[in-house]
Design a protein around this motif. Structure first.
Motif, PDB file in Angstrom:
ATOM      1  N   UNK A 139     -75.134 -31.973  16.237  1.00 33.01           N
ATOM      2  CA  UNK A 139     -74.137 -31.085  15.636  1.00 33.01           C
ATOM      3  C   UNK A 139     -74.659 -29.667  15.497  1.00 33.01           C
ATOM      4  N   UNK A 140     -73.704 -28.737  15.441  1.00 34.14           N
ATOM      5  CA  UNK A 140     -74.037 -27.320  15.563  1.00 34.14           C
ATOM      6  C   UNK A 140     -73.816 -26.506  14.298  1.00 34.14           C
ATOM      7  N   UNK A 141     -73.796 -27.166  13.133  1.00 37.91           N
ATOM      8  CA  UNK A 141     -73.719 -26.414  11.888  1.00 37.91           C
ATOM      9  C   UNK A 141     -72.331 -26.347  11.287  1.00 37.91           C
ATOM     10  N   UNK A 142     -72.012 -25.196  10.717  1.00 41.01           N
ATOM     11  CA  UNK A 142     -70.760 -24.976   9.990  1.00 41.01           C
ATOM     12  C   UNK A 142     -69.819 -24.140  10.850  1.00 41.01           C
ATOM     13  N   UNK A 143     -68.550 -24.518  10.851  1.00 39.30           N
ATOM     14  CA  UNK A 143     -67.506 -23.785  11.574  1.00 39.30           C
ATOM     15  C   UNK A 143     -66.490 -23.268  10.570  1.00 39.30           C
ATOM     16  N   UNK A 144     -66.131 -21.985  10.671  1.00 41.06           N
ATOM     17  CA  UNK A 144     -65.104 -21.439   9.793  1.00 41.06           C
ATOM     18  C   UNK A 144     -64.044 -20.746  10.630  1.00 41.06           C
ATOM     19  N   UNK A 145     -62.791 -20.982  10.256  1.00 43.98           N
ATOM     20  CA  UNK A 145     -61.672 -20.322  10.921  1.00 43.98           C
ATOM     21  C   UNK A 145     -61.391 -19.027  10.170  1.00 43.98           C
ATOM     22  N   UNK A 146     -61.673 -17.895  10.789  1.00 40.77           N
ATOM     23  CA  UNK A 146     -61.560 -16.598  10.128  1.00 40.77           C
ATOM     24  C   UNK A 146     -60.344 -15.833  10.621  1.00 40.77           C
ATOM     25  N   UNK A 147     -59.811 -15.009   9.732  1.00 41.81           N
ATOM     26  CA  UNK A 147     -58.672 -14.179  10.095  1.00 41.81           C
ATOM     27  C   UNK A 147     -58.218 -13.383   8.893  1.00 41.81           C
ATOM     28  N   UNK A 148     -57.028 -12.851   8.971  1.00 45.54           N
ATOM     29  CA  UNK A 148     -56.465 -12.059   7.886  1.00 45.54           C
ATOM     30  C   UNK A 148     -56.418 -12.878   6.597  1.00 45.54           C
ATOM     31  N   UNK A 149     -56.837 -12.313   5.492  1.00 53.46           N
ATOM     32  CA  UNK A 149     -56.846 -12.908   4.151  1.00 53.46           C
ATOM     33  C   UNK A 149     -57.881 -14.019   3.985  1.00 53.46           C
ATOM     34  N   UNK A 150     -58.802 -14.175   4.934  1.00 48.79           N
ATOM     35  CA  UNK A 150     -59.718 -15.316   4.870  1.00 48.79           C
ATOM     36  C   UNK A 150     -61.087 -14.968   4.297  1.00 48.79           C
ATOM     37  N   UNK A 151     -61.240 -13.815   3.667  1.00 54.02           N
ATOM     38  CA  UNK A 151     -62.544 -13.419   3.132  1.00 54.02           C
ATOM     39  C   UNK A 151     -63.173 -14.497   2.239  1.00 54.02           C
ATOM     40  N   UNK A 152     -62.471 -15.054   1.232  1.00 52.94           N
ATOM     41  CA  UNK A 152     -63.107 -16.074   0.384  1.00 52.94           C
ATOM     42  C   UNK A 152     -63.487 -17.325   1.160  1.00 52.94           C
ATOM     43  N   UNK A 153     -62.730 -17.640   2.196  1.00 53.52           N
ATOM     44  CA  UNK A 153     -63.024 -18.806   3.016  1.00 53.52           C
ATOM     45  C   UNK A 153     -64.310 -18.592   3.811  1.00 53.52           C
ATOM     46  N   UNK A 154     -64.430 -17.421   4.414  1.00 53.49           N
ATOM     47  CA  UNK A 154     -65.613 -17.107   5.213  1.00 53.49           C
ATOM     48  C   UNK A 154     -66.849 -17.020   4.330  1.00 53.49           C
ATOM     49  N   UNK A 155     -66.709 -16.446   3.144  1.00 58.38           N
ATOM     50  CA  UNK A 155     -67.861 -16.357   2.248  1.00 58.38           C
ATOM     51  C   UNK A 155     -68.312 -17.751   1.809  1.00 58.38           C
ATOM     52  N   UNK A 156     -67.366 -18.622   1.553  1.00 58.74           N
ATOM     53  CA  UNK A 156     -67.705 -20.011   1.204  1.00 58.74           C
ATOM     54  C   UNK A 156     -68.470 -20.669   2.353  1.00 58.74           C
ATOM     55  N   UNK A 157     -68.035 -20.424   3.580  1.00 61.14           N
ATOM     56  CA  UNK A 157     -68.705 -21.003   4.744  1.00 61.14           C
ATOM     57  C   UNK A 157     -70.122 -20.467   4.890  1.00 61.14           C
ATOM     58  N   UNK A 158     -70.300 -19.178   4.683  1.00 62.14           N
ATOM     59  CA  UNK A 158     -71.644 -18.595   4.724  1.00 62.14           C
ATOM     60  C   UNK A 158     -72.547 -19.287   3.698  1.00 62.14           C
ATOM     61  N   UNK A 159     -72.021 -19.472   2.505  1.00 59.72           N
ATOM     62  CA  UNK A 159     -72.824 -20.095   1.450  1.00 59.72           C
ATOM     63  C   UNK A 159     -73.215 -21.519   1.823  1.00 59.72           C
ATOM     64  N   UNK A 160     -72.272 -22.289   2.365  1.00 61.34           N
ATOM     65  CA  UNK A 160     -72.596 -23.666   2.747  1.00 61.34           C
ATOM     66  C   UNK A 160     -73.628 -23.701   3.868  1.00 61.34           C
ATOM     67  N   UNK A 161     -73.522 -22.792   4.808  1.00 63.34           N
ATOM     68  CA  UNK A 161     -74.510 -22.722   5.885  1.00 63.34           C
ATOM     69  C   UNK A 161     -75.889 -22.376   5.322  1.00 63.34           C
ATOM     70  N   UNK A 162     -75.937 -21.449   4.368  1.00 63.92           N
ATOM     71  CA  UNK A 162     -77.208 -21.065   3.762  1.00 63.92           C
ATOM     72  C   UNK A 162     -77.817 -22.219   2.984  1.00 63.92           C
ATOM     73  N   UNK A 163     -77.001 -22.938   2.216  1.00 61.29           N
ATOM     74  CA  UNK A 163     -77.499 -24.059   1.425  1.00 61.29           C
ATOM     75  C   UNK A 163     -78.079 -25.162   2.301  1.00 61.29           C
ATOM     76  N   UNK A 164     -77.511 -25.332   3.489  1.00 62.17           N
ATOM     77  CA  UNK A 164     -77.918 -26.428   4.363  1.00 62.17           C
ATOM     78  C   UNK A 164     -78.844 -25.995   5.491  1.00 62.17           C
ATOM     79  N   UNK A 165     -79.186 -24.703   5.528  1.00 66.47           N
ATOM     80  CA  UNK A 165     -80.031 -24.145   6.588  1.00 66.47           C
ATOM     81  C   UNK A 165     -79.429 -24.456   7.961  1.00 66.47           C
ATOM     82  N   UNK A 166     -78.136 -24.153   8.091  1.00 63.68           N
ATOM     83  CA  UNK A 166     -77.409 -24.419   9.332  1.00 63.68           C
ATOM     84  C   UNK A 166     -76.845 -23.123   9.901  1.00 63.68           C
ATOM     85  N   UNK A 167     -76.641 -23.054  11.211  1.00 62.77           N
ATOM     86  CA  UNK A 167     -75.965 -21.890  11.806  1.00 62.77           C
ATOM     87  C   UNK A 167     -74.478 -21.922  11.485  1.00 62.77           C
ATOM     88  N   UNK A 168     -73.855 -20.754  11.579  1.00 61.44           N
ATOM     89  CA  UNK A 168     -72.426 -20.625  11.290  1.00 61.44           C
ATOM     90  C   UNK A 168     -71.696 -20.131  12.530  1.00 61.44           C
TER      91      UNK A 168
END
Length: 242
Positions: A139-168
């Motif tokens: 598996x290749x880490x965390x995937x986030x669907x980004x777009x308009x109004x998705x700032x909190x979603x993308x930030x959550x994904x960054x945090x999960x990737x950081x916590x798990x030492x995974x690429x985003x």
């Protein structure tokens, strides 16, 4: 419904004794440990149903938690109510709600299955639906669907990737480059340890080789097609500190 046993900021996991809820429990344990949070085991009980099975499900889950993560603080809650209302109420004070994707039936599985999926659009906190996936696939880490109004979603994904030492991997729509740029602005500096790449594609297809997919509540429909756990983040929720 009992609420006195539910501490603020807890990770809630819905249990019904099914294999799906056991996968959800393992995911929730790992998440609670990484986030340095407490865990609350939640079981929905039918009206007039015998309590002995419910107690056994919670006892088994608690013992599993202690075996896997001995230092984790674990709480329990039993309730009898409409699952949508309960999940919304419990989620108000929770950090995350974790459910399986298939339960043991429409009544006995009050937090799981189709009911669990339906509330992902309205929950006040992130809801993780633990979809079945093949454990042998690389598996290749965390995937986030980004777009308009998705700032909190993308930030959550960054945090999960950081916590798990995974690429985003940031999945963008071909016609929304500006929205993606706004969603990711400043996050590379906030999470310098996270390696990122941006691609175009389909969430369900890309999920086949991901550890976690993160979407906003307006994209909750992808939960039914994803091939790995999916975190559905309300658009007004930012990544919280540990």
């Amino acid at each position: 419904m009992e609420t006195t046993l539910i501490p603020a900021g807890t990770v809630l996991v819905g249990l019904d004794g099914s294999a799906s809820s056991e996968r959800a429990l393992d995911w929730a344990i790992d998440h609670a440990v990484r986030e340095h949070r407490q865990l609350t085991l939640v079981h929905g009980l039918e009206p007039m149903h015998e309590h002995s099975e419910a107690r056994e499900i919670l006892r088994h889950a608690r013992e599993h938690c202690h075996g896997v993560a001995p230092g984790l603080a674990v709480h329990e809650a039993l309730w009898t109510a409409d699952p949508r209302a309960v999940l919304h109420q419990l989620g108000t004070g929770a950090a995350t709600v974790v459910v399986g994707s298939h339960g043991r039936g429409p009544v006995r599985s009050l937090l799981l299955g189709s009911v669990g999926l339906s509330v992902t659009r309205h929950a006040p906190c992130p809801v993780v639906v633990v979809r079945p996936y093949h454990p042998g696939v690389v598996r290749n880490g965390v995937l986030v669907h980004a777009g308009e109004r998705s700032r909190p979603v993308v930030e959550y994904a960054y945090r999960q990737a950081a916590l798990r030492d995974l690429p985003l991997t940031i999945l963008r729509s071909p016609d929304d480059a500006l929205g993606v740029a706004e969603a990711v602005a400043g996050l590379s500096e906030k999470f310098p340890e996270v390696r990122t790449r941006t691609v175009s594609g389909d969430v369900a297809h890309e999920s086949a080789r991901m550890d976690l997919v993160v979407v906003g509540s307006d994209d909750a429909g992808v939960v039914g097609h994803a091939q790995c756990p999916v975190a559905v983040v309300p658009l007004g929720v930012a990544a919280s500190p540990a």
